[in-house]
Scaffold this active site. Structure first.
Site, PDB file in Angstrom:
ATOM      1  CE  LYS A 169      -3.970   1.815   2.653  1.00 48.32           C
ATOM      2  NZ  LYS A 169      -4.803   1.563   3.851  1.00 48.32           N
ATOM      3  CB  SER A 228      -8.130   3.326   2.792  1.00 49.04           C
ATOM      4  OG  SER A 228      -7.277   2.734   3.739  1.00 49.04           O
ATOM      5  CB  SER A 280      -8.296   0.580   5.762  1.00 49.87           C
ATOM      6  OG  SER A 280      -9.026   1.770   5.680  1.00 49.87           O
TER       7      SER A 280
END
Lengths: 96, 472
Positions: free
Chosen positions: B63, B138, B162
């Protein structure tokens, strides 16, 4: 019940060092009011005598000893400077 | 060998010459599929990996809020668009030491604030099951890159769901560890008392394997704890004799019909495997979202004060320092980030601190105590991961509606508990996730329960949830 006023939003913008356009401000006021109204829900909860929980960690954090160390990536840090002068960060004047 | 379907464990069994090809297979698959999926912010075409370490050559994505030397870390924000990572996050360092090859950095909602990856400042990532839909967020880029089979696994970060919610939306496994097990050093801080890095993988066993690589006390993160947790050795032991709690309150929430049905079916499966499932009351569950949306923005407004155009990142010059701060932040932050900074500035401001921030921290304590009380009698708490499946891009506009979808995932962050989302069945052709929440430091048990569901799910082939077909 808190009313989200233009004055409150302007005050927060100043604290947060943000400056919204008038259109953004109006939109934010509406969303902010909706969110704050929803948060009124917490008024139902009796928290008398309850300690705040700032972290899930049970034990006090153990800190490492304070020893100065050289950081390997100094050139990389410099490469991220927005503006450089002789190896230092150049910043706009504070009193302008 | 079908690269798209490979798990970490599969990779370990490959002969050397096949293993050599994994990185180029990953890069080729990214080149072919990512124009459709749009998971990657940066791809490392010249990724170097040593042929040593147990996991050498296994391609993984990270990420883009986790620092990775040699690549940018943008947080999907204009304010960090050109920021070069200045060190390896502890988790990245550990992965590299074991030989993993980091092929790219993946998309997220700006600064991890969002549940759909629509709030990336750069582009929207698509759900590999249906390109018109969001991958969740996310960590949407992480989940989409794994589900599309462009990488074998990924690391995301989970502040209010997330890792778990995008895993559920994309039909993969997402694990949020006990707070304090995985170092946050090198993870760009959003809400420091809630953030935890976790794996997104194709199988539960892979999640356990990645946990054994990334977990551990780190002198660079004072919130990590000295605690040995065994993630893998009991993972096949099943759920016979276990007792699970299902909160009554989840049925008071608006649940998508197919989600409710799949969830019920997973409960029946666990009963058939010898567990007992009972309904319990968690009266404070309904306060989780309000509590979270006070605490997380407060911590965020403080953490994001550092983006001011002085030392790194975007700088837009104004007259003097103050105007430079303002201009830089106005242009650098997107709408959702601005909204949360404003909420956090409000709840932390002198006049409202007691009534909002401190009050929320007390309610948090009550929520955590209630969860811990239930967990002292039960092995785990089960819920759907999300009340809905992947929604259409642009479908949800109202911020509060958007926040309320996090209701089932937030409690684990507030209390620092381990929680996993494991895919189980479908609703209207889209994957459904079941969430298992356990006691602090019983991460091994949470993985074991998830593994039992995965192994016996009628929707899985050979104990694996199907992957979507993606047309190039």
């Amino acid at each position: 019940m808190i009313r989200v006023t233009r004055e409150l939003v302007l005050h927060l913008e100043n604290l947060a060092r943000l400056e919204l356009s008038e259109e953004e401000r109006i939109r934010l006021m509406r969303d902010f009011q909706e969110i704050l109204d929803y948060m009124e829900l917490l008024n139902e909860v009796d928290v008398q005598g309850v300690e705040p929980m700032y972290t899930p960690v049970e034990d006090p954090a153990s800190l490492r000893t304070s020893e100065p160390r050289f950081f390997d990536g100094r050139e990389l840090i410099k490469s991220n400077f927005p503006e450089e002068e002789k190896g230092h960060i150049r910043v706009p004047g504070i009193h302008q | 060998m079908d690269f798209r379907r490979l798990t970490v464990e599969d990779c370990l069994r490959l002969p050397r010459e096949e293993r050599e090809k994994l990185v180029s297979l990953s890069l080729e698959t990214i080149e072919r599929l990512d124009p459709k999926i749009k998971a990657f912010i940066s791809v490392n075409g010249n990724v170097s990996f040593r042929r040593e370490g147990e996991f050498w050559g296994v391609p993984i994505s990270i990420k883009d809020n986790i620092l990775t030397l040699g690549m940018r870390t943008t947080c999907a924000s204009k304010i960090l668009e050109n920021y070069e990572s200045v060190f390896d996050a502890t988790v990245v360092k550990k992965l590299k030491e074991k030989g993993f090859a980091i092929v790219g950095k993946v998309n997220l909602d700006e600064f991890a604030m969002g549940s759909s990856t629509e709030r990336s400042a750069f582009f929207v990532t698509r759900n590999p099951w249906d390109l018109e839909r969001v991958p969740g967020g996310s960590s949407g880029g992480s989940a989409a890159s794994v589900a599309a089979g462009m990488v074998v696994a990924s690391l995301g970060s989970d502040t209010g769901g997330s890792v778990r919610q995008p895993a559920a939306f994309c039909g993969v496994v997402g694990f949020k560890p006990t707070y304090g097990l995985v170092s946050r050093y090198g993870l760009v801080a959003f809400a420091s008392s809630l953030d935890q890095i976790g794996p997104i993988t194709k199988t539960v066993r892979d999640a356990a394997i990645l946990m054994s690589v990334i977990a551990g006390r780190d002198p660079n993160d004072a919130t990590t704890v000295e605690r040995k947790v065994d993630f893998l050795s009991g993972i096949e032991d099943g759920v016979s004799g276990m007792r699970f709690a299902v909160p009554e309150e989840i049925y008071e929430h608006e649940l998508e019909k197919g989600v409710a049905e799949a969830f019920e079916e997973s409960l029946r499966l666990l009963e058939r495997l010898g567990a007992r499932v009972e309904r319990v009351r968690l009266p404070h569950l309904k306060y989780s979202v309000a509590t979270y949306y006070i605490i997380a923005p407060a911590e965020a407004s403080s953490n994001l004060a550092r983006y001011d155009g002085v030392k790194y990142g975007l700088r837009l010059k104004g007259t003097g320092l103050r105007e430079t701060y303002m201009k830089t932040r106005n242009v650098g932050f997107g709408e959702e980030v601005t909204r949360r900074i404003m909420i956090g500035t409000f709840t932390l401001s002198a006049a409202y601190y007691e009534a909002y921030f401190n009050k929320a921290q007390r309610v948090r304590k009550k929520i955590a105590s209630e969860l811990n009380d239930v967990l002292s009698e039960y092995d785990a708490i089960l819920t759907p991961t999300s009340p809905v499946t992947a929604f259409k891009i642009g479908e949800i506009k109202d911020p509060l509606t958007y926040y309320l979808m996090d209701i089932f995932t937030i409690p684990a962050n507030l209390a620092g508990l381990p929680a996993i989302s494991v895919p189980f069945g479908f609703s209207n052709g889209l994957p459904v996730g079941v969430q298992i929440m356990g006691r602090r430091f019983e991460d091994g048990k949470v993985l074991r329960i998830a593994r039992a569901i995965e192994k016996h799910s009628p929707y899985n082939e050979d104990g694996r949830f199907p992957l979507p077909e993606v047309e190039a």
